[in-house]
Every structure is written in C-alpha cells, then in structure tokens.
Scaffold this motif. Structure first.
Motif, PDB file in Angstrom:
ATOM      1  N   LEU A   1       0.842  -1.195   0.000  1.00  0.00           N
ATOM      2  CA  LEU A   1       0.000   0.000   0.000  1.00  0.00           C
ATOM      3  C   LEU A   1       0.873   1.239   0.000  1.00  0.00           C
ATOM      4  N   ARG A   2       0.311   2.344  -0.494  1.00  0.00           N
ATOM      5  CA  ARG A   2       1.018   3.626  -0.388  1.00  0.00           C
ATOM      6  C   ARG A   2       1.055   4.046   1.072  1.00  0.00           C
ATOM      7  N   SER A   3       2.086   4.799   1.447  1.00  0.00           N
ATOM      8  CA  SER A   3       2.223   5.191   2.855  1.00  0.00           C
ATOM      9  C   SER A   3       1.129   6.163   3.283  1.00  0.00           C
ATOM     10  N   ASP A   4       0.462   6.803   2.318  1.00  0.00           N
ATOM     11  CA  ASP A   4      -0.634   7.710   2.690  1.00  0.00           C
ATOM     12  C   ASP A   4      -1.997   7.022   2.628  1.00  0.00           C
ATOM     13  N   ALA A   5      -1.985   5.694   2.457  1.00  0.00           N
ATOM     14  CA  ALA A   5      -3.243   4.943   2.462  1.00  0.00           C
ATOM     15  C   ALA A   5      -3.860   4.998   3.859  1.00  0.00           C
ATOM     16  N   SER A   6      -5.192   4.987   3.891  1.00  0.00           N
ATOM     17  CA  SER A   6      -5.880   5.027   5.182  1.00  0.00           C
ATOM     18  C   SER A   6      -6.041   3.619   5.747  1.00  0.00           C
ATOM     19  N   ILE A   7      -6.351   3.570   7.037  1.00  0.00           N
ATOM     20  CA  ILE A   7      -6.642   2.284   7.680  1.00  0.00           C
ATOM     21  C   ILE A   7      -7.843   1.634   6.991  1.00  0.00           C
ATOM     22  N   LEU A   8      -8.817   2.436   6.575  1.00  0.00           N
ATOM     23  CA  LEU A   8      -9.977   1.897   5.862  1.00  0.00           C
ATOM     24  C   LEU A   8      -9.540   1.217   4.559  1.00  0.00           C
ATOM     25  N   GLN A   9      -8.618   1.835   3.830  1.00  0.00           N
ATOM     26  CA  GLN A   9      -8.123   1.220   2.590  1.00  0.00           C
ATOM     27  C   GLN A   9      -7.410  -0.093   2.883  1.00  0.00           C
ATOM     28  N   LEU A  10      -6.638  -0.121   3.960  1.00  0.00           N
ATOM     29  CA  LEU A  10      -5.976  -1.360   4.371  1.00  0.00           C
ATOM     30  C   LEU A  10      -7.021  -2.443   4.651  1.00  0.00           C
ATOM     31  N   LYS A  11      -8.068  -2.075   5.393  1.00  0.00           N
ATOM     32  CA  LYS A  11      -9.130  -3.040   5.705  1.00  0.00           C
ATOM     33  C   LYS A  11      -9.781  -3.570   4.431  1.00  0.00           C
ATOM     34  N   GLU A  12      -9.989  -2.682   3.449  1.00  0.00           N
ATOM     35  CA  GLU A  12     -10.636  -3.098   2.201  1.00  0.00           C
ATOM     36  C   GLU A  12      -9.780  -4.103   1.435  1.00  0.00           C
ATOM     37  N   VAL A  13      -8.467  -3.862   1.403  1.00  0.00           N
ATOM     38  CA  VAL A  13      -7.561  -4.791   0.729  1.00  0.00           C
ATOM     39  C   VAL A  13      -7.563  -6.148   1.430  1.00  0.00           C
ATOM     40  N   VAL A  14      -7.460  -6.120   2.758  1.00  0.00           N
ATOM     41  CA  VAL A  14      -7.443  -7.356   3.540  1.00  0.00           C
ATOM     42  C   VAL A  14      -8.784  -8.090   3.403  1.00  0.00           C
ATOM     43  N   ALA A  15      -9.881  -7.344   3.425  1.00  0.00           N
ATOM     44  CA  ALA A  15     -11.213  -7.936   3.303  1.00  0.00           C
ATOM     45  C   ALA A  15     -11.358  -8.700   1.990  1.00  0.00           C
ATOM     46  N   GLN A  16     -10.817  -8.127   0.917  1.00  0.00           N
ATOM     47  CA  GLN A  16     -10.862  -8.812  -0.383  1.00  0.00           C
ATOM     48  C   GLN A  16     -10.066 -10.105  -0.346  1.00  0.00           C
ATOM     49  N   ARG A  17      -8.878 -10.049   0.261  1.00  0.00           N
ATOM     50  CA  ARG A  17      -8.023 -11.244   0.333  1.00  0.00           C
ATOM     51  C   ARG A  17      -8.676 -12.357   1.144  1.00  0.00           C
ATOM     52  N   LEU A  18      -9.381 -11.957   2.230  1.00  0.00           N
ATOM     53  CA  LEU A  18      -9.960 -12.939   3.138  1.00  0.00           C
ATOM     54  C   LEU A  18     -11.417 -13.251   2.830  1.00  0.00           C
ATOM     55  N   ALA A  19     -11.998 -12.513   1.884  1.00  0.00           N
ATOM     56  CA  ALA A  19     -13.415 -12.670   1.523  1.00  0.00           C
ATOM     57  C   ALA A  19     -14.323 -12.466   2.739  1.00  0.00           C
ATOM     58  N   VAL A  20     -14.057 -11.393   3.474  1.00  0.00           N
ATOM     59  CA  VAL A  20     -14.903 -11.008   4.607  1.00  0.00           C
ATOM     60  C   VAL A  20     -15.249  -9.521   4.456  1.00  0.00           C
ATOM     61  N   PRO A  21     -16.331  -9.066   5.095  1.00  0.00           N
ATOM     62  CA  PRO A  21     -16.675  -7.642   5.020  1.00  0.00           C
ATOM     63  C   PRO A  21     -15.637  -6.776   5.735  1.00  0.00           C
ATOM     64  N   ALA A  22     -15.257  -5.675   5.110  1.00  0.00           N
ATOM     65  CA  ALA A  22     -14.251  -4.776   5.690  1.00  0.00           C
ATOM     66  C   ALA A  22     -14.700  -4.240   7.045  1.00  0.00           C
ATOM     67  N   ASP A  23     -16.012  -4.044   7.218  1.00  0.00           N
ATOM     68  CA  ASP A  23     -16.480  -3.464   8.487  1.00  0.00           C
ATOM     69  C   ASP A  23     -16.408  -4.450   9.655  1.00  0.00           C
ATOM     70  N   GLN A  24     -16.056  -5.692   9.378  1.00  0.00           N
ATOM     71  CA  GLN A  24     -15.875  -6.670  10.452  1.00  0.00           C
ATOM     72  C   GLN A  24     -14.421  -6.760  10.909  1.00  0.00           C
TER      73      GLN A  24
END
Length: 62
Positions: free
Chosen positions: A17-40
């Motif tokens: 990720l870019r260093s200026d990415a938000s925690i929300l963006q990190l969650k979205e990337v991880v959520a896609q990898r794990l196939a879970v909702p980002a808000d969880q």
C-alpha cells in the motif's frame, strides 16, 4: 510500502500500500483477500485499535 498483516495470531501475509493509504483502505484490501466484510475487521497496532481515518504514515513509526 509493505505492511505485514497477521490474523488469528498465526496466519499472515504482506500487503502493498502507499504510505498515505488510510486504515480503511488497508481493511478493504485485507477484506478482499480474506473474503470477509471490511467493516468486520479491526486493525490493532501496538495494542491499540486504529481508526479508519488514520493513515499508515501516521500509524506506523519509521
């Protein structure tokens, strides 16, 4: 930059990720990898939960 994401205390993987990415963006990337909702997902660093609006730059020293 690269962030190493660990979950369930054992499995983990690097996320690019870019260093200026938000925690929300990190969650979205991880959520896609794990196939879970980002808000969880919660991001914990140094024992504290990080809010969605923080950036990686602010959250991670160095």
């Amino acid at each position: 930059g690269q962030v190493f994401v660990r979950f369930n205390s054992s499995h983990g993987f690097p996320v690019e990720l870019r260093s200026d990415a938000s925690i929300l963006q990190l969650k979205e990337v991880v959520a896609q990898r794990l196939a879970v909702p980002a808000d969880q997902l919660r991001v914990i660093f140094a024992g504290k939960e990080l809010s969605n609006d923080l950036t990686l730059q602010v959250s991670l020293p160095g």
